[in-house]
Write an enzyme that holds these catalytic residues in place. Structure first.
Site, PDB file in Angstrom:
ATOM      1  N   GLU A  66      29.803  89.510 -26.641  1.00 38.33           N
ATOM      2  CA  GLU A  66      29.907  90.684 -25.868  1.00 38.33           C
ATOM      3  C   GLU A  66      30.425  92.014 -26.585  1.00 38.33           C
ATOM      4  O   GLU A  66      30.748  91.965 -27.419  1.00 38.33           O
ATOM      5  CB  GLU A  66      31.385  90.384 -25.097  1.00 38.33           C
ATOM      6  N   ASP A 237      37.758  82.612 -19.672  1.00 34.44           N
ATOM      7  CA  ASP A 237      37.244  83.964 -19.800  1.00 34.44           C
ATOM      8  C   ASP A 237      35.869  84.316 -19.914  1.00 34.44           C
ATOM      9  O   ASP A 237      35.495  85.199 -20.285  1.00 34.44           O
ATOM     10  CB  ASP A 237      37.872  84.215 -21.365  1.00 34.44           C
TER      11      ASP A 237
END
Length: 352
Positions: A66, A237
């Protein structure tokens, strides 16, 4: 809050893993966490100034990579981070990261830093900061389900910010629990190692779930959660990765960082897209209430947001002057004539 560039604008301070550890130890772990939480809270209170977007994620069956960018209009920051739960089987970290701050007015970087250790610290500091507003008054006992790399950081942050001094630990890997207990010995905790998730929540006023498996899981079921506790849900998450039974969510007051991201990645991905949640920044800014009743069940659905990394980098940079806890990287080309980058190469060849 613009950062003034150094005289040698091509030189960028770099905080390595070794120097990050030295900085943390020099400041003191608890002091570091308290001061870092202050920077995080300050930036949450400036929430409306920041560019906000869900992190840019590249998912695979093995994990996720990410990018987490944000800017307050004067300074830009980003973090690269991965999440690969299987890594521990190969002797590797589940999460690694690095990050950078740059001036918006000229685009030049002013800080480059490791963020594996720093992410662990900022995640814990954010959890404890949220709990200051959401946990029962004078709560001093916390259960931690999942005793991997993040668990000790969570314990230390809750001790530093909320005076939590009783810990109940559980992990399906007993060696992880033994590791956590060993690392926290002598840190001022009364620690109990538990054999089941049902046992670990007994008597806890705060329950932290921080497991790593990338799957839908039910770490906590509704019958395990009594009224009046605070749940610090850290492990869920990314899409397809949760820890709590949906019934817990339906009877909890839920607080989140950034709803468009949390609805994709957090526990609330299990609920309807219009399920009511409260944004954490509004609580910090006094626009919404946190905990209001002793019997209220509160839930911080933590997924981590870019402003927290921005705050962490900003904090680290504020601590560097006068220390030797960074290296100077010759990172940016700086020709005498900005139009003559090729000539800079030719001159380097002559000098060689």
């Amino acid at each position: 809050m613009a950062i003034h560039p150094p005289k040698d604008i091509n030189i960028v301070p770099f905080v390595s893993v070794d120097n990050m550890m030295k900085l943390v130890l020099d400041i003191g772990i608890e002091t570091f966490l308290v001061e870092l939480a202050g920077f995080i809270e300050e930036d949450f209170k400036r929430w409306e100034l920041f560019d906000k977007t869900p992190r840019v994620a590249s998912h695979s069956p093995e994990g996720v990579i990410e990018l987490m960018p944000t800017s307050d209009g004067e300074v830009y920051g980003f973090k690269y981070v991965n999440g690969h739960p299987k890594n521990t089987r190969d002797g590797l970290q589940t999460v690694t990261g690095f990050g950078m701050l740059s001036n918006v007015d000229n685009g030049y970087p002013v800080l480059f830093s490791e963020m594996t250790i720093l992410t662990a610290l900022r995640t814990a500091a954010t959890s404890a900061l949220a709990a200051k507003y959401l946990a029962p008054q004078n709560a001093n006992c916390m259960a931690i389900i999942g005793n991997g790399a993040q668990s000790e950081f969570q314990a230390m942050a809750f001790k530093a910010l909320l005076n939590v001094n009783k810990l109940r630990l559980f992990d399906i890997d007993q060696q992880a629990t033994e590791k956590c207990r060993r690392n926290l010995s002598g840190m001022g905790f009364d620690i109990s190692s538990c054999q089941t998730a049902e046992e670990v929540v007994e008597g806890a006023q705060i329950v932290t779930t921080v497991t790593a498996d990338k799957q839908y899981a039910t770490i906590l079921t509704d019958n395990m959660v009594g009224a009046g506790i605070h749940i610090n849900a850290v492990g869920g998450d990314c899409p397809g990765k949760t820890e709590l039974h949906p019934d817990i969510l339906l009877r909890s007051d839920i607080f989140v960082e950034y709803p468009p991201q949390t609805r994709i990645e957090g526990e609330i991905q299990q609920l309807s897209k219009d399920h009511p949640v409260t944004e954490l920044w509004r609580v910090f800014a006094g626009k919404e209430k946190g905990r209001q009743r002793p019997d209220q069940t509160t839930l911080f659905d933590s997924v981590g947001f870019a402003t927290e990394d921005f705050s962490a980098l900003r904090y680290v940079r504020s601590k560097l002057p006068g220390t030797s806890y960074f290296d100077s990287l010759d990172m940016l080309a700086d020709p005498d004539d900005p139009h003559d980058l090729f000539g800079m190469i030719l001159r380097a060849a002559k000098a060689a």
